[in-house]
Write an enzyme that holds these catalytic residues in place. Sequence first.
Site, PDB file in Angstrom:
ATOM      1  N   ASP A   1     -12.306   7.050  -0.517  1.00  0.00           N
ATOM      2  CA  ASP A   1     -13.173   8.146  -0.060  1.00  0.00           C
ATOM      3  C   ASP A   1     -14.369   8.330  -1.004  1.00  0.00           C
ATOM      4  O   ASP A   1     -15.304   9.057  -0.685  1.00  0.00           O
ATOM      5  CB  ASP A   1     -12.374   9.454  -0.009  1.00  0.00           C
ATOM      6  CG  ASP A   1     -12.121   9.909   1.421  1.00  0.00           C
ATOM      7  OD1 ASP A   1     -12.830   9.421   2.323  1.00  0.00           O
ATOM      8  OD2 ASP A   1     -11.230  10.750   1.627  1.00  0.00           O
TER       9      ASP A   1
ATOM     10  N   LYS B   1      -7.923   8.392  12.090  1.00  0.00           N
ATOM     11  CA  LYS B   1      -8.060   7.407  11.008  1.00  0.00           C
ATOM     12  C   LYS B   1      -6.900   6.399  11.071  1.00  0.00           C
ATOM     13  O   LYS B   1      -7.107   5.192  10.899  1.00  0.00           O
ATOM     14  CB  LYS B   1      -8.082   8.107   9.648  1.00  0.00           C
ATOM     15  CG  LYS B   1      -9.407   8.818   9.376  1.00  0.00           C
ATOM     16  CD  LYS B   1      -9.340   9.748   8.165  1.00  0.00           C
ATOM     17  CE  LYS B   1     -10.614  10.563   8.047  1.00  0.00           C
ATOM     18  NZ  LYS B   1     -10.530  11.614   7.018  1.00  0.00           N
TER      19      LYS B   1
ATOM     20  N   GLN C   1      -6.608  14.077   2.661  1.00  0.00           N
ATOM     21  CA  GLN C   1      -7.386  14.780   3.684  1.00  0.00           C
ATOM     22  C   GLN C   1      -7.756  16.180   3.192  1.00  0.00           C
ATOM     23  O   GLN C   1      -6.909  16.932   2.737  1.00  0.00           O
ATOM     24  CB  GLN C   1      -6.569  14.852   4.990  1.00  0.00           C
ATOM     25  CG  GLN C   1      -7.299  15.487   6.150  1.00  0.00           C
ATOM     26  CD  GLN C   1      -8.540  14.699   6.589  1.00  0.00           C
ATOM     27  OE1 GLN C   1      -8.506  13.466   6.689  1.00  0.00           O
ATOM     28  NE2 GLN C   1      -9.641  15.399   6.825  1.00  0.00           N
TER      29      GLN C   1
END
Length: 281
Positions: A117, A50, A94
């Site tokens: 997200d 990422k 994460q």
Amino acid sequence: MTAQVLDGKKLAQSVRLGLKQKIAAFPQIPGLAVIIAGNNPASEIYVRSKAKACRETGIIPYTYRLPADTSADELLSLIQKLNASPEINGILVQLPLPAHLDTTQILGAVTPEKDVDGFHPLNAGLVVQKQAGAFLPCTPKGIIRLLRQTGKDLNGLNAVVVGRSQIVGLPAAHLLLNENCTVTVAHSRTRGLASLCRSADILVAAVGKPEFITRDFIKPGAIIIDVGINRTPDGLKGDVCFSEAIETASYITPVPGGVGPMTIAMLLENTCEAFLKQHRP
Ligand code: NDP
């Protein structure tokens, strides 16, 4: 029948190129904070890829590595700091978090305006209510883009999503419903799974079990979206048995090179959107 392979890598590259050109005209460089707690090797790989994708697109990645025994208070205070930082446009935590941390509490602490997200309850709720302005969760958003690549009219198609996680299965089902598909969500308690899946014009596999979906689950001509990423002694495998599915389906996403690259491209797109929302005059 031999299915056409939906090339997520190629589609992701074109999305990323478009974003790079758009971001180059921004008055400031967007920033994405990536928080990783603990040392899960798979998470390390995702975080590195990422960050690399950010740099290639013109977004600054700020990676925060916290030890596995980080307390909820430490993590929450970092999130508060990032929520307030003008350099940070998007925040990603994460997953999975170490077991002692409450994922719902931590994800809920990210300000919805920086929740790239799409896991904050406000953004998730906006999707359910089909309201504009939500950050769509990256993997489900990428799935819809891949489906659009087929050029098929999605209206009224039967979609079966196998998996009901908060991050993939459930939001994918909502987005498919918003595309006017007739959606069924299957899970570990579902009865007659193979025959249910055989009714699907679109089959989304988000189970986390290598090659779980075999020929018997697939209606001839179905579109197969394989979300699974399973590390096995024989390498990376999806949730779908590719060699069997390709003989029955009309379209299929490969693993790797299908949903995975689109998830990252959608993260970059959401970060770009977050920047624009935060700089609206
Ligand atoms: P979870 O483990 O959170 O969810 C798995 C889901 O599958 C659950 O809803 C579970 O049901 C269901 N399930 C498990 N066993 C069966 C079974 N025998 N029959 C039917 N359903 C079953 O996984 P995630 O949703 O987080 O991820 C799914 C997969 O996608 C993983 O391989 C993951 O690595 C991958 N992934 C890929 C991404 C990408 O970018 N390509 C991004 C995120 C994830 P129940 O709820 O009843 O337990």
